[in-house]
Every structure is written in C-alpha cells, then in structure tokens.
Design a protein around this motif. Structure first.
Motif, PDB file in Angstrom:
ATOM      1  N   GLY A   1       0.810  -1.214   0.000  1.00 37.16           N
ATOM      2  CA  GLY A   1       0.000   0.000   0.000  1.00 37.16           C
ATOM      3  C   GLY A   1       0.842   1.262   0.000  1.00 37.16           C
ATOM      4  N   ARG A   2       2.186   1.102   0.088  1.00 34.21           N
ATOM      5  CA  ARG A   2       3.078   2.269   0.132  1.00 34.21           C
ATOM      6  C   ARG A   2       4.161   2.176  -0.940  1.00 34.21           C
ATOM      7  N   LEU A   3       3.903   1.424  -1.994  1.00 32.89           N
ATOM      8  CA  LEU A   3       4.937   1.232  -3.022  1.00 32.89           C
ATOM      9  C   LEU A   3       5.054   2.462  -3.920  1.00 32.89           C
TER      10      LEU A   3
ATOM     11  N   LEU B   1       4.332   5.991  11.041  1.00 32.39           N
ATOM     12  CA  LEU B   1       4.911   5.527  12.310  1.00 32.39           C
ATOM     13  C   LEU B   1       6.350   5.044  12.174  1.00 32.39           C
ATOM     14  N   PHE B   2       6.733   4.595  10.973  1.00 34.29           N
ATOM     15  CA  PHE B   2       8.075   4.005  10.777  1.00 34.29           C
ATOM     16  C   PHE B   2       9.188   4.994  11.063  1.00 34.29           C
ATOM     17  N   TYR B   3       8.895   6.313  10.987  1.00 35.94           N
ATOM     18  CA  TYR B   3       9.943   7.300  11.270  1.00 35.94           C
ATOM     19  C   TYR B   3      10.166   7.504  12.784  1.00 35.94           C
TER      20      TYR B   3
ATOM     21  N   LYS C   1       8.653   0.603  15.752  1.00 33.81           N
ATOM     22  CA  LYS C   1       7.449   0.915  14.977  1.00 33.81           C
ATOM     23  C   LYS C   1       7.671   0.614  13.492  1.00 33.81           C
ATOM     24  N   ARG C   2       8.886   0.816  13.021  1.00 34.72           N
ATOM     25  CA  ARG C   2       9.159   0.457  11.627  1.00 34.72           C
ATOM     26  C   ARG C   2       8.986  -1.047  11.435  1.00 34.72           C
ATOM     27  N   LYS C   3       9.508  -1.806  12.393  1.00 35.32           N
ATOM     28  CA  LYS C   3       9.363  -3.259  12.280  1.00 35.32           C
ATOM     29  C   LYS C   3       7.898  -3.671  12.378  1.00 35.32           C
ATOM     30  N   ALA C   4       7.149  -2.960  13.202  1.00 33.06           N
ATOM     31  CA  ALA C   4       5.719  -3.274  13.334  1.00 33.06           C
ATOM     32  C   ALA C   4       5.000  -3.023  12.010  1.00 33.06           C
ATOM     33  N   CYS C   5       5.366  -1.940  11.340  1.00 29.09           N
ATOM     34  CA  CYS C   5       4.759  -1.623  10.043  1.00 29.09           C
ATOM     35  C   CYS C   5       5.115  -2.703   9.020  1.00 29.09           C
ATOM     36  N   CYS C   6       6.414  -3.089   8.977  1.00 33.43           N
ATOM     37  CA  CYS C   6       6.821  -4.154   8.048  1.00 33.43           C
ATOM     38  C   CYS C   6       6.098  -5.464   8.383  1.00 33.43           C
ATOM     39  N   HIS C   7       5.868  -5.687   9.659  1.00 37.27           N
ATOM     40  CA  HIS C   7       5.180  -6.923  10.055  1.00 37.27           C
ATOM     41  C   HIS C   7       3.759  -6.946   9.478  1.00 37.27           C
ATOM     42  N   VAL C   8       3.059  -5.830   9.643  1.00 37.57           N
ATOM     43  CA  VAL C   8       1.668  -5.764   9.176  1.00 37.57           C
ATOM     44  C   VAL C   8       1.601  -5.730   7.649  1.00 37.57           C
ATOM     45  N   ARG C   9       2.475  -4.942   7.041  1.00 34.98           N
ATOM     46  CA  ARG C   9       2.349  -4.732   5.586  1.00 34.98           C
ATOM     47  C   ARG C   9       3.112  -5.751   4.744  1.00 34.98           C
ATOM     48  N   LYS C  10       4.097  -6.456   5.358  1.00 36.25           N
ATOM     49  CA  LYS C  10       4.889  -7.403   4.560  1.00 36.25           C
ATOM     50  C   LYS C  10       4.852  -8.829   5.106  1.00 36.25           C
ATOM     51  N   ILE C  11       5.231  -8.970   6.388  1.00 38.11           N
ATOM     52  CA  ILE C  11       5.423 -10.332   6.907  1.00 38.11           C
ATOM     53  C   ILE C  11       4.101 -11.109   6.941  1.00 38.11           C
TER      54      ILE C  11
ATOM     55  N   GLY D   1      12.179  -0.364  -1.932  1.00 33.96           N
ATOM     56  CA  GLY D   1      11.113  -0.899  -1.088  1.00 33.96           C
ATOM     57  C   GLY D   1       9.923   0.022  -1.155  1.00 33.96           C
ATOM     58  N   CYS D   2       9.334   0.320  -0.008  1.00 29.14           N
ATOM     59  CA  CYS D   2       8.206   1.247   0.029  1.00 29.14           C
ATOM     60  C   CYS D   2       8.702   2.680  -0.216  1.00 29.14           C
ATOM     61  N   ALA D   3       7.832   3.507  -0.799  1.00 30.92           N
ATOM     62  CA  ALA D   3       8.240   4.869  -1.171  1.00 30.92           C
ATOM     63  C   ALA D   3       8.748   5.693   0.008  1.00 30.92           C
ATOM     64  N   PRO D   4       8.048   5.686   1.160  1.00 30.32           N
ATOM     65  CA  PRO D   4       8.535   6.555   2.243  1.00 30.32           C
ATOM     66  C   PRO D   4       9.787   6.030   2.924  1.00 30.32           C
ATOM     67  N   CYS D   5      10.193   4.814   2.607  1.00 34.05           N
ATOM     68  CA  CYS D   5      11.322   4.183   3.301  1.00 34.05           C
ATOM     69  C   CYS D   5      12.502   3.930   2.378  1.00 34.05           C
ATOM     70  N   THR D   6      12.490   4.530   1.192  1.00 32.76           N
ATOM     71  CA  THR D   6      13.559   4.311   0.216  1.00 32.76           C
ATOM     72  C   THR D   6      14.001   5.654  -0.356  1.00 32.76           C
TER      73      THR D   6
ATOM     74  N   ARG E   1      17.746   2.455   2.286  1.00 36.86           N
ATOM     75  CA  ARG E   1      16.605   1.831   2.942  1.00 36.86           C
ATOM     76  C   ARG E   1      16.616   2.231   4.419  1.00 36.86           C
ATOM     77  N   TRP E   2      15.513   2.799   4.900  1.00 40.81           N
ATOM     78  CA  TRP E   2      15.371   3.209   6.319  1.00 40.81           C
ATOM     79  C   TRP E   2      16.612   4.010   6.747  1.00 40.81           C
ATOM     80  N   TRP E   3      16.981   4.974   5.903  1.00 42.10           N
ATOM     81  CA  TRP E   3      18.239   5.704   6.075  1.00 42.10           C
ATOM     82  C   TRP E   3      18.281   6.528   7.352  1.00 42.10           C
TER      83      TRP E   3
HETATM   84 FE1  SF4 Z   1       6.096   0.121   6.377  1.00 38.30          FE
HETATM   85 FE2  SF4 Z   1       6.951  -0.422   3.911  1.00 38.30          FE
HETATM   86 FE3  SF4 Z   1       8.326   1.234   5.422  1.00 38.30          FE
HETATM   87 FE4  SF4 Z   1       8.261  -1.404   6.046  1.00 38.30          FE
HETATM   88  S1  SF4 Z   1       9.199  -0.510   4.235  1.00 38.30           S
HETATM   89  S2  SF4 Z   1       8.080   0.357   7.452  1.00 38.30           S
HETATM   90  S3  SF4 Z   1       6.176  -1.883   5.359  1.00 38.30           S
HETATM   91  S4  SF4 Z   1       6.200   1.575   4.697  1.00 38.30           S
END
Ligand code: SF4
Length: 230
Positions: free
Chosen positions: A54-56, A96-98, A103-113, A189-194, A207-209
């Motif tokens: 949902g954030r690609l 929340l990932f910022y 919280k970043r791991k929680a987001c990856c858990h819900v949206r990816k894992i 990866g996801c737009a806000p995290c790349t 990634r998650w810079w």
């Molecule tokens: Fe969420 Fe995607 Fe960022 Fe992981 S990479 S924290 S799933 S927005």
C-alpha cells in the motif's frame, strides 16, 4: 555450465521436487525481474506472488504491469489485512516508521510479513533473488537452504550472480525493470522508506536511512540474513 544455465537447472530441480507447492515472492527488483524472465522463458511451474504494502512507489506498479504484459504470468498480489492496517495507523499514525525501529518493524510486520505468510500457505519451498555479493552475511549462503523462519525449503538461483551479470541479462533480454534503478535506487522498497544513494554509499544505505543506530539492519525480516548498516 554458465550462470544462466546453472540457475535454470536449479529452478527446474526445485519445480520437479516441489511441483504445485513452490512460490516465488517477487519484489520486482533487478534480480527478481531476471527470475521472472527465466521462469516465463522456461515455462516453470512456480506460483508468482507479490506483496503490495500500500506504500509502493508508482515505478514499482509500472514494472509490475509491464512484467504482467510481457510475460503473461499470473502474478498474485497480496495486500495487508485492512483491519491490521487500520488498528496500527489509528494507534501510531500513518508514518509511524519514522518514530522508532520498533514501529518500523511493526509496520513491516503488518504490511509485509503477515501478507507473505498468507502467500506462503501451502508452500513447501520458495525462490529468492538473493546474491552473495550483496552482503558479507550472505557469503555462506547455499543454493538450497532450510528456511527456518517459514519452515520450508529456500532456493537461491542467483547466489553466484554479480550485479553486472544481472544488468547484462536485463539488457540483453529486454527485461522490464524498475525505472527507479536509473535514478540511483539500487534497492527499492516502500516509497517513504527508500531514497536514492550517492556515489560510494552502501547499496542498502537508501533503505530506512534515518535509522542511525549501530545495530540497525536494513532488512524487514523477510530473509534470515539481515544486512547490518555500514
Ligand atoms: Fe512500512 Fe513499507 Fe516502510 Fe516497512 S518498508 S516500514 S512496510 S512503509
């Protein structure tokens, strides 16, 4: 045997051992479009899945559709469960990932894992585009491994490929690729995290810079060999 033939041979071995129950989780990165091309070209019976968090970035959706059109493969898209996302966002916000690594791991858990777990239901093996050259932690990886996290076999047909091998294959075979790679995004990866990287930066630096801690790892938990940030 050249690298392409070796990779095809491993994929054929995987399909003969695990027919009907082998999955390729495709992220449409450079390695993954090579694998898609090999799977399509050799008519390999491998179920193709992808995770739409949902954030690609738009460029990832573009290459997804370009691959669908070029290869004619059934690409099964898995989304996060709406309830899970709604609960998370109500509690911690949409960005929340910022806020923290947790919280970043929680987001990856819900949206990816969790979506990946649904995509792998019934699978006995999966295919990845991991390469040894990508990180020291991948140097000892084997072409066939037990994936303890998911309790299935893991096939890594591109382990021996270099980045140059990947791009030579893409260019020679006119394989669709994510156009962000042309803008210094080696890992997408996801737009806000790349973000794009600069000359000399580690390929995973985009990634998650914002996570500066020494123990931060530039992985979301899909693979068991996290890459420590340099
Ligand atoms: Fe969420 Fe995607 Fe960022 Fe992981 S990479 S924290 S799933 S927005």
């Amino acid at each position: 045997m050249d690298k392409v033939s070796e990779s095809v041979s491993l994929l054929q071995q995987a399909t003969s051992e695990f027919s009907e129950s082998i999955v390729f989780a495709c992220s449409f990165g450079a390695e993954d479009v090579v694998l898609l091309d090999l799977i399509a070209r050799h008519h390999l019976q491998i179920r193709i899945v992808t995770l739409d968090t949902g954030r690609l970035p738009q460029e990832t959706y573009d290459v997804m559709d370009a691959c669908r059109a070029q290869f004619g493969l059934d690409i099964q898209v898995y989304f996060p469960q709406a309830d899970d996302v709604e609960v998370m966002v109500r509690k911690d916000g949409v960005n929340l990932f910022y806020d923290s690594i947790e919280k970043r791991k929680a987001c990856c858990h819900v949206r990816k894992i969790l979506p990946l777990k649904r995509a792998l239901v019934g699978a006995k093996a999966w295919v990845t585009g991991l390469r040894k050259e990508q990180a020291d932690s991948r140097a000892d990886m084997k072409a066939i491994e037990d994936d303890k996290a998911f309790g299935i076999k893991k096939f890594n047909p591109l382990l021996a490929w270099t980045e140059k091998d990947i791009w030579t294959y893409i260019n020679e075979n006119d394989v669709p690729y994510n156009k962000l790679h042309n803008q210094f995004y080696p890992s997408i990866g996801c737009a806000p995290c790349t973000r794009a990287i600069s000359v000399g930066e580690d390929p995973r630096a985009g990634r998650w810079w914002w996570e500066q801690q020494e123990d931060a790892v530039a992985e979301c938990g899909l693979h068991a060999s996290p890459i420590a940030k340099k």
